[in-house]
Scaffold this motif. Structure first.
Motif, mmCIF file in Angstrom:
data_model
loop_
_atom_site.group_PDB
_atom_site.id
_atom_site.type_symbol
_atom_site.label_atom_id
_atom_site.label_comp_id
_atom_site.label_asym_id
_atom_site.label_seq_id
_atom_site.Cartn_x
_atom_site.Cartn_y
_atom_site.Cartn_z
ATOM 1 N N SER A 87 -4.645 4.233 4.018
ATOM 2 C CA SER A 87 -4.837 3.488 3.824
ATOM 3 C C SER A 87 -4.878 1.687 4.873
ATOM 4 O O SER A 87 -3.970 2.356 5.510
ATOM 5 C CB SER A 87 -4.213 3.404 2.215
ATOM 6 O OG SER A 87 -2.646 3.058 2.631
ATOM 7 N N GLN A 139 -10.573 7.424 9.757
ATOM 8 C CA GLN A 139 -10.652 9.021 8.969
ATOM 9 C C GLN A 139 -10.876 10.288 9.698
ATOM 10 O O GLN A 139 -10.100 11.242 9.113
ATOM 11 C CB GLN A 139 -10.579 8.731 8.142
ATOM 12 C CG GLN A 139 -9.889 9.694 5.773
ATOM 13 C CD GLN A 139 -8.496 10.030 6.432
ATOM 14 O OE1 GLN A 139 -8.536 8.540 5.873
ATOM 15 N NE2 GLN A 139 -8.130 10.690 6.432
ATOM 16 N N LYS A 145 2.380 8.497 3.264
ATOM 17 C CA LYS A 145 1.189 7.766 3.396
ATOM 18 C C LYS A 145 1.342 7.016 5.437
ATOM 19 O O LYS A 145 1.931 7.156 5.845
ATOM 20 C CB LYS A 145 1.053 6.224 2.781
ATOM 21 C CG LYS A 145 0.667 6.824 1.424
ATOM 22 C CD LYS A 145 0.773 5.891 0.412
ATOM 23 C CE LYS A 145 0.034 6.257 -1.018
ATOM 24 N NZ LYS A 145 0.180 5.095 -1.672
ATOM 25 N N THR A 154 -1.625 -4.014 2.067
ATOM 26 C CA THR A 154 -2.487 -5.005 1.070
ATOM 27 C C THR A 154 -1.755 -5.864 0.544
ATOM 28 O O THR A 154 -2.529 -7.172 0.211
ATOM 29 C CB THR A 154 -2.257 -4.036 -0.903
ATOM 30 O OG1 THR A 154 -0.725 -3.848 -0.924
ATOM 31 C CG2 THR A 154 -2.978 -2.895 -0.456
ATOM 32 N N VAL A 207 0.000 3.956 6.713
ATOM 33 C CA VAL A 207 -0.970 2.264 6.351
ATOM 34 C C VAL A 207 -0.896 1.675 7.688
ATOM 35 O O VAL A 207 -0.493 1.092 8.485
ATOM 36 C CB VAL A 207 0.428 0.903 5.236
ATOM 37 C CG1 VAL A 207 -0.642 -0.189 4.930
ATOM 38 C CG2 VAL A 207 0.486 2.119 4.192
ATOM 39 N N ALA A 267 0.583 -0.983 -0.163
ATOM 40 C CA ALA A 267 -0.360 0.436 0.377
ATOM 41 C C ALA A 267 1.270 1.332 -0.366
ATOM 42 O O ALA A 267 0.243 2.470 0.092
ATOM 43 C CB ALA A 267 -1.004 0.296 1.001
ATOM 44 N N LEU A 280 -12.349 2.339 8.507
ATOM 45 C CA LEU A 280 -10.918 3.101 8.309
ATOM 46 C C LEU A 280 -11.754 4.395 8.332
ATOM 47 O O LEU A 280 -11.141 5.794 8.430
ATOM 48 C CB LEU A 280 -10.937 2.645 7.455
ATOM 49 C CG LEU A 280 -9.733 3.900 6.358
ATOM 50 C CD1 LEU A 280 -8.130 4.247 6.600
ATOM 51 C CD2 LEU A 280 -9.383 2.899 4.732
ATOM 52 N N ASP A 329 -13.645 -0.261 5.700
ATOM 53 C CA ASP A 329 -14.391 0.581 6.339
ATOM 54 C C ASP A 329 -15.170 1.525 7.066
ATOM 55 O O ASP A 329 -14.424 2.486 7.726
ATOM 56 C CB ASP A 329 -15.382 0.926 5.046
ATOM 57 C CG ASP A 329 -14.782 1.144 3.336
ATOM 58 O OD1 ASP A 329 -12.668 0.843 3.069
ATOM 59 O OD2 ASP A 329 -15.140 0.954 2.448
ATOM 60 N N LYS A 386 -1.482 10.371 3.688
ATOM 61 C CA LYS A 386 -3.369 9.340 3.058
ATOM 62 C C LYS A 386 -2.744 7.825 4.301
ATOM 63 O O LYS A 386 -1.950 8.279 4.463
ATOM 64 C CB LYS A 386 -3.598 8.939 1.603
ATOM 65 C CG LYS A 386 -4.270 8.385 1.039
ATOM 66 C CD LYS A 386 -4.385 7.501 -0.083
ATOM 67 C CE LYS A 386 -5.494 6.722 -0.640
ATOM 68 N NZ LYS A 386 -4.781 6.291 -2.069
#
Length: 325
Positions: free
Chosen positions: A302, A284, A265, A305, A267, A128, A280, A277, A300
């Motif tokens: 995220s 956020q 980022k 992955t 992660v 990610a 997340l 979500d 950001k």
């Protein structure tokens, strides 16, 4: 010249994950072995060496195929010396010479770092992080781990303890005890263990006599972190409150990390991050509330992955970076 490989090793208290990785960061083969605690852990590095030799034989390759071995280990590590300061969930004494013992067992160059640092490097390289050179990785599992990368390099700190994000204090008074010996750490409220603890507290609240969380507890006699997220997705009020509390503490910590480091980022990895979500989005929103405006606009958040492969890929990166820097 034929392609070379590195070996990535993710050392755990129960199992050890291993992989052959090419110079592009692609896994050629991955496998795992039991982490042998017998005889004060004297067999651990020997077993790793034997396993690597066996897999090379199965691949029809010899040891000159390998550049070296990178390993992620739980606990703070002196990267330069290859010493494990505190053997977390392992039967070794403190200040264990892990690099030396691994090199003697396998007869290849070895590099050692903290396992969460390796997961961060893995996400930076192939996950990610997507090549971001300024990155914070937070692993939300049984505990909470972290790795901080600035300008493509892990921040080690003076004693290898940088990035211990799970032990940032979020409840200064009256917090729950943490395995580190402090109280009120982020780990006590944002790990899978912490979420279960919050759920059990919620079940004891006066007036909570019904709902999905109550039903699961009555049926199973216990609650898991996954239960909490699953019930929240179905609209259970108690579980939504728990997730909001978790997201508040996590969002606050990430905002403060963002204000300090302004990474490209952040992660989130580990089993808890699989909630997706529903976690997340709330994290956020709290991050946006507490982050400095410029940080909010440029950092950001995220979801990781690479899953369980992050550690071995990041361990492989240790060797690749040393070889080609």
């Amino acid at each position: 010249m034929r392609e070379k490989w590195v070996v990535g090793v993710d050392l755990g208290g129960t199992t050890t994950k291993l992989a052959f990785i090419n110079v592009e960061g692609e896994i050629i083969e991955k496998w795992e072995i039991e982490t042998d605690h017998s005889d004060a852990g004297k067999n651990i590095t020997a077993n790793i060496a034997k396993s690597i030799d066996q897999k090379l034989k199965e691949q029809g390759e010899t040891k000159d195929k390998l550049i070296g071995v990178g390993m992620g280990s739980p606990g703070p590590v002196n990267y330069k010396a290859g010493i494990l300061y505190n053997a977390v969930n392992l039967p070794w004494e403190d200040h264990y010479p892990l690099k030396k013992n691994l090199e003697e067992a396998i007869h290849l160059p070895a590099l050692i770092d903290n396992d969460a640092n390796c997961a961060a490097l893995g996400e930076m390289w192939k996950g990610a992080g997507n090549g971001a050179k300024d990155l914070v990785c937070v692993t939300l599992g049984t505990g909470v781990g972290g790795g901080v990368i600035t300008n493509g390099k892990i921040v080690q700190g003076v004693s290898g303890a940088a990035g211990e994000i799970g032990h940032i204090t979020v409840i200064p008074d009256g917090g729950a005890p943490c395995n580190c010996g402090k109280t009120g750490c982020l780990e006590t409220v944002a790990s899978a263990t912490g979420i279960v603890r919050l759920a059990n507290l919620k079940l004891k609240e006066e007036g909570l006599a019904e709902g999905l969380l109550v039903k699961i507890y009555e049926e199973n006699g216990s609650i898991t972190a996954k239960d909490v997220f699953d019930c929240a997705k179905l609209g259970d009020a108690a579980c939504l409150e728990i997730i909001d509390e978790v997201a508040f503490y996590l969002g606050l910590v990430l905002a403060n990390l963002g204000n300090t480091l302004n990474p490209e980022k952040i992660v989130l990895g580990g089993g808890v991050s699989k909630a997706g979500d529903i976690l997340l989005d709330k994290v956020q929103s709290y991050f946006d509330k507490y982050a400095f405006s410029r940080v909010k606009d440029t950092t950001k958040i995220s979801i990781a992955t690479l899953g369980n492969d992050a550690g071995v890929i990041g361990a492989g990166w240790l060797v690749m970076n040393e070889q080609f820097q």
